[in-house]
Design a protein around this motif. Structure first.
Motif, mmCIF file in Angstrom:
data_model
loop_
_atom_site.group_PDB
_atom_site.id
_atom_site.type_symbol
_atom_site.label_atom_id
_atom_site.label_comp_id
_atom_site.label_asym_id
_atom_site.label_seq_id
_atom_site.Cartn_x
_atom_site.Cartn_y
_atom_site.Cartn_z
ATOM 1 N N THR A 146 14.986 -13.292 -68.813
ATOM 2 C CA THR A 146 14.210 -13.175 -70.047
ATOM 3 C C THR A 146 15.110 -13.148 -71.279
ATOM 4 O O THR A 146 14.855 -13.830 -72.278
ATOM 5 N N VAL A 147 16.179 -12.348 -71.219
ATOM 6 C CA VAL A 147 17.095 -12.266 -72.362
ATOM 7 C C VAL A 147 17.747 -13.621 -72.614
ATOM 8 O O VAL A 147 17.890 -14.054 -73.763
ATOM 9 N N ALA A 148 18.120 -14.306 -71.551
ATOM 10 C CA ALA A 148 18.698 -15.644 -71.704
ATOM 11 C C ALA A 148 17.715 -16.570 -72.408
ATOM 12 O O ALA A 148 18.102 -17.379 -73.265
ATOM 13 N N GLY A 149 16.440 -16.436 -72.077
ATOM 14 C CA GLY A 149 15.416 -17.252 -72.723
ATOM 15 C C GLY A 149 15.328 -16.980 -74.214
ATOM 16 O O GLY A 149 15.159 -17.914 -75.015
ATOM 17 N N TRP A 150 15.454 -15.700 -74.609
ATOM 18 C CA TRP A 150 15.442 -15.369 -76.038
ATOM 19 C C TRP A 150 16.576 -16.066 -76.772
ATOM 20 O O TRP A 150 16.367 -16.704 -77.799
ATOM 21 N N PHE A 151 17.780 -15.926 -76.220
ATOM 22 C CA PHE A 151 18.939 -16.490 -76.904
ATOM 23 C C PHE A 151 18.922 -18.019 -76.890
ATOM 24 O O PHE A 151 19.316 -18.662 -77.872
ATOM 25 N N ASP A 152 18.485 -18.600 -75.777
ATOM 26 C CA ASP A 152 18.405 -20.057 -75.718
ATOM 27 C C ASP A 152 17.411 -20.590 -76.753
ATOM 28 O O ASP A 152 17.667 -21.601 -77.417
ATOM 29 N N ALA A 153 16.258 -19.910 -76.892
ATOM 30 C CA ALA A 153 15.254 -20.356 -77.858
ATOM 31 C C ALA A 153 15.774 -20.243 -79.286
ATOM 32 O O ALA A 153 15.547 -21.134 -80.115
ATOM 33 N N LEU A 154 16.468 -19.149 -79.578
ATOM 34 C CA LEU A 154 17.030 -18.979 -80.914
ATOM 35 C C LEU A 154 18.115 -20.017 -81.195
ATOM 36 O O LEU A 154 18.195 -20.562 -82.303
ATOM 37 N N PRO A 184 25.718 -27.526 -84.026
ATOM 38 C CA PRO A 184 25.746 -28.911 -83.559
ATOM 39 C C PRO A 184 25.368 -29.022 -82.090
ATOM 40 O O PRO A 184 24.840 -30.039 -81.653
ATOM 41 N N ASP A 185 25.619 -27.958 -81.323
ATOM 42 C CA ASP A 185 25.316 -27.940 -79.895
ATOM 43 C C ASP A 185 24.758 -26.563 -79.553
ATOM 44 O O ASP A 185 25.474 -25.566 -79.659
ATOM 45 N N PRO A 186 23.475 -26.441 -79.185
ATOM 46 C CA PRO A 186 22.911 -25.123 -78.887
ATOM 47 C C PRO A 186 23.520 -24.461 -77.669
ATOM 48 O O PRO A 186 23.438 -23.245 -77.516
ATOM 49 N N GLY A 187 24.154 -25.229 -76.786
ATOM 50 C CA GLY A 187 24.833 -24.660 -75.632
ATOM 51 C C GLY A 187 23.895 -23.913 -74.698
ATOM 52 O O GLY A 187 22.691 -24.117 -74.684
ATOM 53 N N LYS A 188 24.475 -23.005 -73.917
ATOM 54 C CA LYS A 188 23.718 -22.186 -72.972
ATOM 55 C C LYS A 188 24.120 -20.733 -73.129
ATOM 56 O O LYS A 188 25.274 -20.411 -73.404
ATOM 57 N N VAL A 189 23.164 -19.842 -72.913
ATOM 58 C CA VAL A 189 23.389 -18.425 -73.179
ATOM 59 C C VAL A 189 24.494 -17.838 -72.319
ATOM 60 O O VAL A 189 25.203 -16.917 -72.744
ATOM 61 N N GLN A 190 24.693 -18.345 -71.104
ATOM 62 C CA GLN A 190 25.737 -17.792 -70.244
ATOM 63 C C GLN A 190 27.129 -18.007 -70.820
ATOM 64 O O GLN A 190 28.088 -17.372 -70.383
ATOM 65 N N ASP A 191 27.222 -18.871 -71.831
ATOM 66 C CA ASP A 191 28.510 -19.105 -72.464
ATOM 67 C C ASP A 191 28.886 -18.006 -73.456
ATOM 68 O O ASP A 191 30.053 -17.902 -73.831
ATOM 69 N N TYR A 192 27.896 -17.234 -73.903
ATOM 70 C CA TYR A 192 28.214 -16.239 -74.948
ATOM 71 C C TYR A 192 27.530 -14.890 -74.785
ATOM 72 O O TYR A 192 27.851 -13.945 -75.512
ATOM 73 N N TYR A 193 26.583 -14.737 -73.857
ATOM 74 C CA TYR A 193 26.029 -13.413 -73.565
ATOM 75 C C TYR A 193 26.650 -12.917 -72.283
ATOM 76 O O TYR A 193 26.463 -13.507 -71.221
ATOM 77 N N LEU A 194 27.405 -11.809 -72.362
ATOM 78 C CA LEU A 194 28.106 -11.276 -71.202
ATOM 79 C C LEU A 194 27.164 -10.398 -70.384
ATOM 80 O O LEU A 194 27.346 -9.193 -70.228
ATOM 81 N N GLY A 195 26.128 -11.029 -69.852
ATOM 82 C CA GLY A 195 25.090 -10.305 -69.141
ATOM 83 C C GLY A 195 25.592 -9.607 -67.895
ATOM 84 O O GLY A 195 25.167 -8.491 -67.580
ATOM 85 N N ASP A 196 26.510 -10.247 -67.165
ATOM 86 C CA ASP A 196 27.053 -9.609 -65.967
ATOM 87 C C ASP A 196 27.833 -8.349 -66.342
ATOM 88 O O ASP A 196 27.774 -7.342 -65.623
ATOM 89 N N LEU A 197 28.544 -8.410 -67.438
ATOM 90 C CA LEU A 197 29.279 -7.231 -67.898
ATOM 91 C C LEU A 197 28.305 -6.131 -68.307
ATOM 92 O O LEU A 197 28.507 -4.958 -67.979
ATOM 93 N N TYR A 198 27.231 -6.510 -69.000
ATOM 94 C CA TYR A 198 26.249 -5.505 -69.427
ATOM 95 C C TYR A 198 25.632 -4.783 -68.225
ATOM 96 O O TYR A 198 25.547 -3.551 -68.194
#
Length: 342
Positions: A300-308, A319-333
């Protein structure tokens, strides 16, 4: 190489480092001492409002930093981009960003370690008698907005909901305080802004209309504010990042359990009159760490960041929306243990 691509490679290295740190922690004594045997020191940026300061205020008042073996040096900033700049120069280790600045993590400049709160304060509002009753009525109207803010984001969402393009309105860019003046004096037909600024406008423009609200898009889309860190720190000292994240998780849980008391604690931290932040929690959604962990794991959190990120891409900021796993350290959280009160 684009920044977003570069962070993908750094993130892969980070996960390997996390695995090594986790193994070492399992074999060690859990000490949080720095190289001199004392607490680790971190430089942490914040903004002097409720959302930007509450977690840090509570962490200090509840003794969470001490429990984690961390000594914070807190620095106040007026906005998120300045903190990202300070992260880049090494003048900060951690910082706070509102939703309007989330294109910066998505561009690879400051990985997110934790969601703080979800903003519920943003609105597109219209003057009474302007003929604006719904987003479609914004066509041909003059709309004030502070560019690069969450107000800019909700305006973009409102236009897309109505099938309008940015050039279908006359967008008048100005700073947030000038938006209040322009709307109140009738220089514009509508404005994209947020509470508590709207409270000020209501006193001057009774009967103003709320055309679009943040809640209209939840849970598919929301406006989170977040805590970020240096890319080099995330990959070079993930153990410290996990400790700080544990403090933030514990502070967030305390706030979720004591929302009204957190307003008073934050006002005291900011040296404001005790009642000045009363009601601030009406404009945020505070998610306990257990719920945020669940929402991180189920995507769900990944979906929020991807949509934004997709919105920022449409608005020309990415220029490139990328993917959330590139910048949200969810595993660390999810791996970070909470710092208990001392």
């Amino acid at each position: 190489m684009k920044p977003i691509r570069a962070l993908r490679h750094r993130t892969a290295g980070l996960f390997l480092a996390l695995a090594l740190v986790s193994t070492a922690a399992a074999c060690g004594d859990g000490s949080s001492a720095g190289s001199d045997g004392g607490p680790k020191k971190v430089k942490f940026g914040y903004i002097a409002d409720y959302s930007g300061a509450a977690a840090l205020a509570v962490a200090g008042e509840q003794g969470l930093w001490k429990k984690a073996g961390v000594t914070p040096e807190l620095k106040v900033f007026t906005n998120g981009p300045l903190q990202v700049q300070a992260l880049g120069t090494g003048d900060l280790d951690f910082g706070y960003l509102g939703p309007g600045a989330l294109w910066l993590p998505a561009s690879g400049r400051a990985p997110i370690v934790s969601v703080n709160m979800l903003g519920l304060a943003d609105r597109v509002i219209a003057r009474p008698g302007s003929g604006i009753d719904e987003p479609a009525d914004l066509k041909g109207k003059k709309v004030a907005v502070a560019e690069g803010t969450s107000g800019d984001m909700i305006l973009d969402l409102a236009l897309r909901e109505a099938g309008l393009q940015p050039d279908d309105i006359t967008k008048v860019a100005m700073d947030a305080s000038t938006v209040v003046t322009a709307f109140s004096s009738g220089q514009v037909d509508a404005a994209a802004t947020w509470y508590p600024l709207i409270d000020t406008m209501k006193k001057k423009v009774p009967g103003l209309e709320e055309i679009t609200r943040t809640e209209d898009y939840y849970p598919k889309l929301t406006f989170p504010n977040v805590f970020v860190t240096q890319p080099k720190l995330a990959s070079g000292d993930p153990e410290l990042v996990k400790r700080v994240t544990g403090v933030l998780k514990a502070a967030g849980d305390w706030i979720a359990a004591h929302p009204e008391e957190s307003e008073t604690v934050t006002a005291d931290f900011l040296k404001l009159p005790a009642g000045q932040l009363k009601g601030a929690t009406k404009y945020v959604k505070i998610l306990p760490s257990g719920e945020l962990t669940k929402l991180t794991r189920d995507g769900t959190v990944a979906g929020w960041f991807d949509a934004l990120a997709a919105d920022f891409h449409r608005m020309g900021k990415l220029p490139d929306p990328g993917k959330v796993q590139d910048y949200y350290l969810g595993d660390l959280y999810t791996a970070a243990g909470k710092a208990d009160r001392s």
